[in-house]
Each structure stands twice: as C-alpha cells, then as structure tokens.
Design an enzyme around this catalytic site. Sequence first.
Site, PDB file in Angstrom:
ATOM      1  NE  ARG A  44       5.493   0.239  10.363  1.00 27.52           N
ATOM      2  CZ  ARG A  44       4.418   0.030   9.605  1.00 27.52           C
ATOM      3  NH1 ARG A  44       4.374   0.531   8.371  1.00 27.52           N
ATOM      4  NH2 ARG A  44       3.407  -0.674  10.058  1.00 27.52           N
ATOM      5  NE  ARG A  75       1.812  -4.733  11.302  1.00 20.81           N
ATOM      6  CZ  ARG A  75       2.989  -4.537  10.708  1.00 20.81           C
ATOM      7  NH1 ARG A  75       4.108  -4.942  11.293  1.00 20.81           N
ATOM      8  NH2 ARG A  75       3.054  -3.937   9.539  1.00 20.81           N
ATOM      9  NE  ARG A 117      -5.462  -1.237   9.895  1.00 20.36           N
ATOM     10  CZ  ARG A 117      -4.233  -1.063   9.383  1.00 20.36           C
ATOM     11  NH1 ARG A 117      -3.939  -0.004   8.660  1.00 20.36           N
ATOM     12  NH2 ARG A 117      -3.308  -1.945   9.589  1.00 20.36           N
ATOM     13  CE  LYS A 177      -1.964  -1.215   3.945  1.00 26.85           C
ATOM     14  NZ  LYS A 177      -1.253  -2.476   4.242  1.00 26.85           N
ATOM     15  NE  ARG A 183       7.533  -1.717   6.560  1.00 30.61           N
ATOM     16  CZ  ARG A 183       6.201  -1.793   6.555  1.00 30.61           C
ATOM     17  NH1 ARG A 183       5.510  -1.314   5.547  1.00 30.61           N
ATOM     18  NH2 ARG A 183       5.587  -2.362   7.555  1.00 30.61           N
TER      19      ARG A 183
HETATM   20  P1  AP5 Z   1       4.829  -1.386   2.048  1.00 31.83           P
HETATM   21  O1  AP5 Z   1       4.372  -0.784   0.776  1.00 31.83           O
HETATM   22  O2  AP5 Z   1       5.498  -0.504   3.030  1.00 31.83           O
HETATM   23  O3  AP5 Z   1       3.617  -2.191   2.738  1.00 31.83           O
HETATM   24  P2  AP5 Z   1       2.214  -1.702   3.294  1.00 31.83           P
HETATM   25  O4  AP5 Z   1       1.134  -2.382   2.511  1.00 31.83           O
HETATM   26  O5  AP5 Z   1       2.149  -0.211   3.343  1.00 31.83           O
HETATM   27  O6  AP5 Z   1       2.247  -2.401   4.721  1.00 31.83           O
HETATM   28  P3  AP5 Z   1       2.231  -1.810   6.200  1.00 31.83           P
HETATM   29  O7  AP5 Z   1       3.008  -2.768   7.038  1.00 31.83           O
HETATM   30  O8  AP5 Z   1       2.615  -0.381   6.231  1.00 31.83           O
HETATM   31  O9  AP5 Z   1       0.700  -1.971   6.501  1.00 31.83           O
HETATM   32  P4  AP5 Z   1       0.036  -2.045   7.867  1.00 31.83           P
HETATM   33  O10 AP5 Z   1      -1.395  -1.979   7.453  1.00 31.83           O
HETATM   34  O11 AP5 Z   1       0.436  -3.177   8.689  1.00 31.83           O
HETATM   35  O12 AP5 Z   1       0.600  -0.763   8.640  1.00 31.83           O
HETATM   36  P5  AP5 Z   1       0.036   0.706   8.850  1.00 31.83           P
HETATM   37  O13 AP5 Z   1       1.196   1.627   8.850  1.00 31.83           O
HETATM   38  O14 AP5 Z   1      -1.114   0.993   7.953  1.00 31.83           O
HETATM   39  O15 AP5 Z   1       5.773  -2.626   1.686  1.00 31.83           O
HETATM   40  C1  AP5 Z   1       6.340  -3.447   2.689  1.00 31.83           C
HETATM   41  C2  AP5 Z   1       7.756  -3.859   2.301  1.00 31.83           C
HETATM   42  O16 AP5 Z   1       7.726  -4.664   1.135  1.00 31.83           O
HETATM   43  C3  AP5 Z   1       8.680  -2.679   1.974  1.00 31.83           C
HETATM   44  O17 AP5 Z   1       9.967  -2.976   2.415  1.00 31.83           O
HETATM   45  C4  AP5 Z   1       8.618  -2.597   0.446  1.00 31.83           C
HETATM   46  O18 AP5 Z   1       9.824  -2.066  -0.093  1.00 31.83           O
HETATM   47  C5  AP5 Z   1       8.438  -4.061   0.059  1.00 31.83           C
HETATM   48  N1  AP5 Z   1       7.588  -4.217  -1.137  1.00 31.83           N
HETATM   49  C6  AP5 Z   1       6.476  -3.507  -1.465  1.00 31.83           C
HETATM   50  N2  AP5 Z   1       5.933  -3.968  -2.620  1.00 31.83           N
HETATM   51  C7  AP5 Z   1       6.730  -5.002  -3.014  1.00 31.83           C
HETATM   52  C8  AP5 Z   1       6.688  -5.897  -4.131  1.00 31.83           C
HETATM   53  N3  AP5 Z   1       5.715  -5.803  -5.080  1.00 31.83           N
HETATM   54  N4  AP5 Z   1       7.658  -6.859  -4.211  1.00 31.83           N
HETATM   55  C9  AP5 Z   1       8.628  -6.956  -3.266  1.00 31.83           C
HETATM   56  N5  AP5 Z   1       8.719  -6.136  -2.189  1.00 31.83           N
HETATM   57  C10 AP5 Z   1       7.772  -5.174  -2.055  1.00 31.83           C
HETATM   58  O19 AP5 Z   1      -0.563   0.607  10.324  1.00 31.83           O
HETATM   59  C11 AP5 Z   1       0.286   0.378  11.432  1.00 31.83           C
HETATM   60  C12 AP5 Z   1      -0.552   0.264  12.711  1.00 31.83           C
HETATM   61  O20 AP5 Z   1      -1.260   1.494  12.945  1.00 31.83           O
HETATM   62  C13 AP5 Z   1      -1.666  -0.790  12.688  1.00 31.83           C
HETATM   63  O21 AP5 Z   1      -1.167  -2.058  13.033  1.00 31.83           O
HETATM   64  C14 AP5 Z   1      -2.640  -0.229  13.720  1.00 31.83           C
HETATM   65  O22 AP5 Z   1      -2.182  -0.468  15.028  1.00 31.83           O
HETATM   66  C15 AP5 Z   1      -2.555   1.276  13.476  1.00 31.83           C
HETATM   67  N6  AP5 Z   1      -3.551   1.738  12.482  1.00 31.83           N
HETATM   68  C16 AP5 Z   1      -3.280   2.249  11.251  1.00 31.83           C
HETATM   69  N7  AP5 Z   1      -4.417   2.547  10.595  1.00 31.83           N
HETATM   70  C17 AP5 Z   1      -5.440   2.222  11.446  1.00 31.83           C
HETATM   71  C18 AP5 Z   1      -6.851   2.268  11.321  1.00 31.83           C
HETATM   72  N8  AP5 Z   1      -7.437   2.743  10.204  1.00 31.83           N
HETATM   73  N9  AP5 Z   1      -7.577   1.836  12.364  1.00 31.83           N
HETATM   74  C19 AP5 Z   1      -7.005   1.362  13.496  1.00 31.83           C
HETATM   75  N10 AP5 Z   1      -5.669   1.280  13.669  1.00 31.83           N
HETATM   76  C20 AP5 Z   1      -4.889   1.707  12.653  1.00 31.83           C
HETATM   77 ZN    ZN Z   2       2.160   1.167   4.964  1.00 29.69          ZN
END
Ligand code: AP5
Ligand code: ZN
Length: 217
Positions: free
Chosen positions: A161, A172, A89, A13, A128
Amino acid sequence: IRMILIGPPGAGKGTQAPKLKERFSCCHLATGDMLRSQVAKKTPLGREAKKIMDQGGLVSDDIMIGMIKEELNNNKECLGGFILDGFPRTVPQAEGLDAMLRERNKNLHHAVELQIDDSLLVERITGRLVHPASGRSYHRTFNPPKEAMKDDVTGEPLIQRSDDNAEALQKRLAVYHQQTSPVVHYYQKTGIWKGLDASQEPGQVWKNMLQIVEAGQ
Ligand code: AP5
Ligand code: ZN
C-alpha cells in the site's frame, strides 16, 4: 451480528474481519478498502482521497458516513449483519452510525478495540502485502503467501500500500490517538465496548475474539 472493530493501523482489523464475516454470514465493510477501490478507478473521490490517504489524514466525515449508509442500504450481504472495519474513526462518525441504526430500530452488539502498543506496528505495516481486489492481506514474515508476491486464492500479484511506509504510519498513528481514541471512550460509555489484546499471534487473537463475541450473544 452487528459489530465494529476499532484499532490503530496494523492492529489486525483487516486480518480478523474476513473470519468474522465467514463465521457470522454478514458483510465486512472496510472503509479503507472502499476508498482504495475508488482510487483504483480514478473517480473524482478517489483522486481526492488518494492525496489524503497517502499523507495519513482522514477523509471527511460526511463522505464516509454516506459511504456506509449506501452499503447498509444496498449490500445484500449486510442483511445478515455487519462487521465495520475502519469506521467509525471519529466521534461524528460514531454519532452518524447511531443515527442510521436508530432509523432502522437496530442496535450494535459489540465494539471491539484491538489493543496494541505503537512500537509493534511499524514492522507489521512495513511488511504488509495486499491483494487489492479482495483486500486480503499478508505479511512478508508473519503471514507469507504460499507463492512469493502472489495472492493464495487468485494467484494475482500482491502489492504494498502506498501509505504503508514509516513516515505515513507516524501520521496515521497520531491521527488515531487524536481522533479515534475518543471513539473508544464513546463506546466505553455504552456498555458494548470490549478490549482485546491484539499483540498475540493471529490465531490466538481470533480465539479471544470469538470468546468475546460469543459470550456476549
Ligand atoms: P491488518 O489486519 O491488515 O491491519 P489493519 O488493522 O487492518 O490496519 P490498516 O493499516 O489497514 O488500518 P488503517 O486503519 O490504517 O487503514 P484503513 O485501510 O482502514 O494487519 C497489518 C499487518 O500485520 C498485515 O501484514 C498482517 O498480516 C499482519 N498481522 C495482522 N495481525 C497480526 C498478528 N496478530 N501478529 C502478527 N502480524 C499480524 O484506512 C486507510 C486510510 O483510509 C486512512 O488512513 C484514511 O485516510 C482513510 N480512511 C479509512 N476509513 C476512514 C474513515 N472512516 N474516515 C476517514 N478516513 C478514512
Ligand atoms: Zn485494514
């Protein structure tokens, strides 16, 4: 454009959203990045959120809906539309977003699900590296920075992170399957849902993303 990206941790994402932002001149609202900036500033919300995030849980729906509402009201970049990354989410968050849009007489164009098998995510997450100030992410193997442990744009240090470890990831993923999968079904019923194979290399995912988005304009 008004679209949301749904997908498990590590689906890509945060990798694809900045490209969409650039392409469509809109805002990129990543709720995880917004929470991490509160954590960095040590605000009361940040202190609470850190505990929840480190354990892989979810911050309350009311707080998250309020955060998005505030951005949509005040962030000038969002006048050109928005890419939501990490929100909604839960089903209540999706309903909250619908209510916000209804008030503005606006609709959503795309709800794109980044589909990928859990087994591929461990390596993505544990490798990452992120630039905290911008939210830019890299990967030790799949997308290394030009200079080791430094952001390509600012040269500032990259970090790992605190929730990017195998243990928090399992939590997660479980939360994703329990609470966020219903959001996928929610949008499947509306006709704006599109599934995308997120296991391919980032350039290919981007091509397919554009195809989906531009076909539906
Ligand atoms: P990356 O693009 O960074 O992945 P992502 O989909 O953004 O994954 P996240 O881990 O950021 O998602 P998340 O939902 O767990 O965390 P969030 O920050 O939203 O890619 C990941 C890695 O893979 C990178 O190293 C990248 O280079 C590599 N990569 C990408 N694409 C690739 C490909 N095609 N091939 C190979 N490698 C690739 O949320 C964090 C926390 O915040 C949650 O756990 C929760 O506690 C809280 N939170 C956030 N939003 C909410 C909400 N709406 N409600 C409640 N709590 C929330
Ligand atoms: Zn993310």
